[in-house]
Design a protein around this motif. Structure first.
Motif: not given
Length: 266
Positions: A90-106
């Motif tokens: 993830g880059f910039s705001m995409g880091t928050t999307v990446a974090v949420r994806a890791a939590v929602r789709h472990p």
């Protein structure tokens, strides 16, 4: 598990090998955010690059965006591409999307690389985004917005080394390249807060901090690294636009980290 609906995101797929999913920044697209590092990473990985609604070839969304929506959509875009487990860069705001994806789709996410990112926008970042949105609403293809973005995303030293002609060329690219979905993507900053998600991440994480970032300052990277169990922190001597200033070094950091995670050697 209830099957996810098909992703509406346009995407590109490059290379072969272990999966790597890209999450780009707001007011950008996957090629703009990651640029020349894509080819390097695709030499040893299957890289899936979706564009958020209103960026690239993805149409504007017919509903308000949220991190949950974007996280689910990018994960499903990888699955639809035949990549069922993957790291996320993830880059910039995409880091928050990446974090949420890791939590929602472990069950799908194997590692995270969070570059020039943040968990929660502090007052300075909120002011910067509010100014960006205000300039974008009044004249999205104007010189004022292009100049503001150049000052915010370019490292001071890198900008000082540009000629007058190069600066003008950059202003032209900014003026012509603002995607139609930029304001809706930037509106997410009003609600983003993934701080409660950080402690729940159970995969290897590399946080990449641009030392001269004036938009999302190194303070944010330190917050990410400190909040995620076992996260590694690497520093690059550049501004926010890592792909423009330090593409080779960035690609090497990502490659070595993921090779180590995947047991491929370095």
């Amino acid at each position: 598990m209830t099957p996810s609906p098909p992703s509406s995101l346009a995407r590109s797929v490059w290379g072969t090998g272990p999966g790597l999913l890209l999450a780009h920044g707001a007011g950008s697209d996957v090629r703009d955010s990651f640029g020349p590092v894509i080819g390097t990473l695709a030499e040893s990985r299957t890289v899936v690059g979706p564009d958020f609604p209103g960026s690239g070839s993805t149409p504007l969304a017919d509903r308000a965006l949220s991190l949950d929506i974007l996280a689910d959509e990018i994960v499903e875009s990888a699955v639809q591409s035949g990549v069922h487990s993957f790291a996320i860069s993830g880059f910039s705001m995409g880091t928050t999307v990446a974090v949420r994806a890791a939590v929602r789709h472990p069950e799908r996410v194997t590692a995270l690389v969070l570059s020039a990112g943040f968990a929660f926008p502090n007052p300075r970042l909120r002011l910067a985004i509010d100014t960006w949105r205000s300039l974008g609403r009044s004249d999205p293809a104007g010189r004022d917005l292009a100049a503001y973005l150049s000052l915010m995303v370019g490292g001071p030293d890198w900008l000082d080394e540009r000629s007058g002609a190069e600066i003008e060329e950059q202003l032209g690219l900014f003026a012509a390249g603002m995607p139609p979905g930029a304001d809706a993507q930037l509106a997410l900053f009003d609600h983003i807060d993934v701080r409660p998600d950080l402690a729940a991440i159970r995969v290897p994480v590399l946080v990449v901090s641009p030392a001269r970032d004036l938009l999302i300052t190194p303070l944010h990277s330190r917050e990410l690294a400190n909040g995620i169990p076992g996260a590694e922190l690497a520093v690059l001597d550049c501004g926010h636009a890592i792909a423009a200033e330090r593409p080779a070094e960035w690609a090497e950091l990502i490659r070595k980290f993921l090779d180590r995670v995947d047991g491929l050697g370095v």
